[in-house]
Design an enzyme around this catalytic site. Structure first.
Site, PDB file in Angstrom:
ATOM      1  N   SER A  22       0.808  -1.226   0.000  1.00 34.84           N
ATOM      2  CA  SER A  22       0.000   0.000   0.000  1.00 34.84           C
ATOM      3  C   SER A  22       0.842   1.277   0.000  1.00 34.84           C
ATOM      4  O   SER A  22       0.524   2.214  -0.751  1.00 34.84           O
ATOM      5  CB  SER A  22      -0.973   0.001   1.179  1.00 34.84           C
ATOM      6  OG  SER A  22      -1.968  -0.969   0.969  1.00 34.84           O
ATOM      7  N   LYS A  71      -9.038  -5.587  11.157  1.00 36.20           N
ATOM      8  CA  LYS A  71     -10.208  -5.104  10.400  1.00 36.20           C
ATOM      9  C   LYS A  71     -11.494  -5.092  11.236  1.00 36.20           C
ATOM     10  O   LYS A  71     -12.328  -4.201  11.077  1.00 36.20           O
ATOM     11  CB  LYS A  71     -10.399  -5.938   9.136  1.00 36.20           C
ATOM     12  CG  LYS A  71      -9.316  -5.675   8.095  1.00 36.20           C
ATOM     13  CD  LYS A  71      -9.613  -6.388   6.794  1.00 36.20           C
ATOM     14  CE  LYS A  71      -8.532  -6.076   5.771  1.00 36.20           C
ATOM     15  NZ  LYS A  71      -8.827  -6.679   4.459  1.00 36.20           N
ATOM     16  N   ASP A 108     -12.710  -3.317   0.238  1.00 39.88           N
ATOM     17  CA  ASP A 108     -12.244  -4.591  -0.319  1.00 39.88           C
ATOM     18  C   ASP A 108     -13.211  -5.093  -1.400  1.00 39.88           C
ATOM     19  O   ASP A 108     -12.799  -5.574  -2.454  1.00 39.88           O
ATOM     20  CB  ASP A 108     -12.110  -5.651   0.783  1.00 39.88           C
ATOM     21  CG  ASP A 108     -10.899  -5.394   1.664  1.00 39.88           C
ATOM     22  OD1 ASP A 108      -9.925  -4.774   1.185  1.00 39.88           O
ATOM     23  OD2 ASP A 108     -10.928  -5.817   2.840  1.00 39.88           O
ATOM     24  N   GLY A 134     -14.086 -20.772  -0.175  1.00 41.78           N
ATOM     25  CA  GLY A 134     -13.625 -20.202   1.091  1.00 41.78           C
ATOM     26  C   GLY A 134     -14.751 -19.484   1.796  1.00 41.78           C
ATOM     27  O   GLY A 134     -15.766 -19.125   1.168  1.00 41.78           O
ATOM     28  N   ASN A 158     -16.759 -24.406   1.068  1.00 40.13           N
ATOM     29  CA  ASN A 158     -15.669 -24.230   2.033  1.00 40.13           C
ATOM     30  C   ASN A 158     -15.346 -25.576   2.668  1.00 40.13           C
ATOM     31  O   ASN A 158     -16.230 -26.396   2.882  1.00 40.13           O
ATOM     32  CB  ASN A 158     -16.081 -23.230   3.121  1.00 40.13           C
ATOM     33  CG  ASN A 158     -14.903 -22.811   3.964  1.00 40.13           C
ATOM     34  OD1 ASN A 158     -13.866 -22.417   3.424  1.00 40.13           O
ATOM     35  ND2 ASN A 158     -15.021 -22.900   5.276  1.00 40.13           N
TER      36      ASN A 158
HETATM   37  P1  ATR Z   1      -9.333 -14.537   5.316  1.00 40.36           P
HETATM   38  O1  ATR Z   1     -10.016 -13.753   6.381  1.00 40.36           O
HETATM   39  O2  ATR Z   1      -8.115 -13.884   4.757  1.00 40.36           O
HETATM   40  O3  ATR Z   1     -10.273 -14.970   4.239  1.00 40.36           O
HETATM   41  P2  ATR Z   1      -9.375 -16.922   6.945  1.00 40.36           P
HETATM   42  O4  ATR Z   1     -10.527 -16.416   7.711  1.00 40.36           O
HETATM   43  O5  ATR Z   1      -8.261 -17.547   7.702  1.00 40.36           O
HETATM   44  O6  ATR Z   1      -8.702 -15.811   6.045  1.00 40.36           O
HETATM   45  O7  ATR Z   1      -9.943 -17.939   5.869  1.00 40.36           O
HETATM   46  C1  ATR Z   1      -9.109 -18.787   5.194  1.00 40.36           C
HETATM   47  C2  ATR Z   1      -9.922 -19.660   4.247  1.00 40.36           C
HETATM   48  O8  ATR Z   1      -8.998 -20.568   3.659  1.00 40.36           O
HETATM   49  C3  ATR Z   1     -10.999 -20.472   4.938  1.00 40.36           C
HETATM   50  O9  ATR Z   1     -12.091 -20.583   4.069  1.00 40.36           O
HETATM   51  C4  ATR Z   1     -10.294 -21.806   5.119  1.00 40.36           C
HETATM   52  O10 ATR Z   1     -11.143 -22.915   5.219  1.00 40.36           O
HETATM   53  P3  ATR Z   1     -11.705 -23.432   6.664  1.00 40.36           P
HETATM   54  O11 ATR Z   1     -12.869 -22.536   6.959  1.00 40.36           O
HETATM   55  O12 ATR Z   1     -12.083 -24.829   6.423  1.00 40.36           O
HETATM   56  O13 ATR Z   1     -10.565 -23.262   7.615  1.00 40.36           O
HETATM   57  C5  ATR Z   1      -9.496 -21.879   3.839  1.00 40.36           C
HETATM   58  N1  ATR Z   1      -8.389 -22.827   3.925  1.00 40.36           N
HETATM   59  C6  ATR Z   1      -7.225 -22.677   4.591  1.00 40.36           C
HETATM   60  N2  ATR Z   1      -6.447 -23.766   4.424  1.00 40.36           N
HETATM   61  C7  ATR Z   1      -7.141 -24.634   3.630  1.00 40.36           C
HETATM   62  C8  ATR Z   1      -6.881 -25.928   3.104  1.00 40.36           C
HETATM   63  N3  ATR Z   1      -5.732 -26.562   3.343  1.00 40.36           N
HETATM   64  N4  ATR Z   1      -7.834 -26.507   2.329  1.00 40.36           N
HETATM   65  C9  ATR Z   1      -8.995 -25.869   2.073  1.00 40.36           C
HETATM   66  N5  ATR Z   1      -9.296 -24.635   2.549  1.00 40.36           N
HETATM   67  C10 ATR Z   1      -8.388 -24.024   3.317  1.00 40.36           C
END
Ligand code: ATR
Length: 286
Positions: A22, A71, A108, A134, A158
């Protein structure tokens, strides 16, 4: 109390913050607009967030972008919040108003939807079916954007099904459906847009192995930019699909803050993209 600065100062606040793009982006815009101003990174720990925010206006700051992990705290600390902040429970932009109040916005979702409009105009105009992978904070912004733009159908997948349900329950939208993670590869041909918001594909994480051969008409987007061309985006290119990377979104979430604080247009162009890629290549991943 400090005298107001003779030129606007803004910051990005996070923990960690050293690799944030940024400052580089806002300084590019300041230079392009030939404006006096400053924009820097501030490394603030969660325990110090409220004190830091109280101090910044006294130091002459006009506003701050807020990134992880602040945030939610940014949304909570504000006196005025726009609809997007209420819907997501998170803010990425705080403006210090002259009367002492703090205004919170979330840009965002704007970065996301403007990136789709710029890079996949046909899909953006069709506003058809979107698959969102996700269910974290980033996914919330994207669902908000798609809903606000009246997309016909939003499908969430997800790994942890309950988190997708929790996200969906925040948006009362009968055009929002959840499918099991294991079924995300089925019916890809129906989608106009596929967005990965998971950590899969980031440097250091395993990749998202999605076979996109059947995704005939979809634009494919990855919100991470380390690496810039994730395995998912490479697969999209291999299949002749539009591939939208995380820089495209990053640049467009920053533009509204610049315009608001510095009062000039923030142009998203190839020069800015090259400038940011240079920093990524020099400094490595965040
Ligand atoms: P952000 O706020 O940046 O979106 P987050 O809240 O940590 O970050 O979300 C990360 C996302 O990546 C989640 O949807 C997570 O899935 P879970 O809800 O099952 O944790 C997903 N994620 C992280 N590692 C993963 C993996 N190995 N396989 C599939 N999904 C994954």
């Amino acid at each position: 109390m400090a005298e107001p600065s003779s030129f606007p100062i803004a910051a990005v606040i996070g923990d960690p913050i050293a690799h944030s793009l940024s400052p580089r982006m806002h300084r590019y815009w300041l230079k392009a607009a030939r404006l006096a101003g400053e924009y820097g990174p501030l490394h603030i720990k969660p325990a110090d967030f409220a004190d830091a925010i109280a101090m910044l206006p006294r130091l002459g700051f006009v506003g701050a972008n807020v990134t992880l992990p602040h945030k939610e705290a940014a949304a909570a600390i504000a006196d005025e919040t726009e609809d997007a902040v209420e819907a997501m429970g998170a803010a990425n932009m705080l403006t210090f108003l002259p009367d002492g109040r703090i205004e919170a916005r979330n840009t965002d979702w704007i970065g996301f939807i403007e990136a789709v409009k710029a890079e996949a105009p046909l899909q953006a105009a069709a506003r058809g079916r979107a698959l969102v992978l996700g269910a974290g904070g980033a996914a919330a912004g994207i669902v908000y954007a798609l809903q606000r733009e009246s997309w016909a159908s939003i499908v969430l997948a997800n790994r942890t099904h309950e988190k997708a349900q929790a996200l969906a329950s925040r948006f009362q939208n009968d055009r929002l459906d959840i499918i099991p993670w294991a079924e995300k590869e089925e019916d890809l041909g129906d989608f106009d847009l596929i967005v990965n918001t998971t950590k899969l594909g980031m440097l250091g994480a395993s990749s998202l192995n999605l076979d996109l051969a059947s995704a005939r008409k979809a634009a494919v987007m990855d919100i991470v930019y380390t690496p810039l061309r994730t395995p998912l985006l490479r697969e999209a290119e291999r299949c002749g699909l539009i591939a939208i990377d995380g820089l495209s979104m990053l640049m467009r979430q920053g533009a509204p803050a610049f315009q608001s604080w510095f009062g000039a247009a923030a142009t998203v162009d190839e020069g800015l993209r090259a400038h940011l890629i240079e920093a990524l290549e020099r400094d490595g991943p965040a």
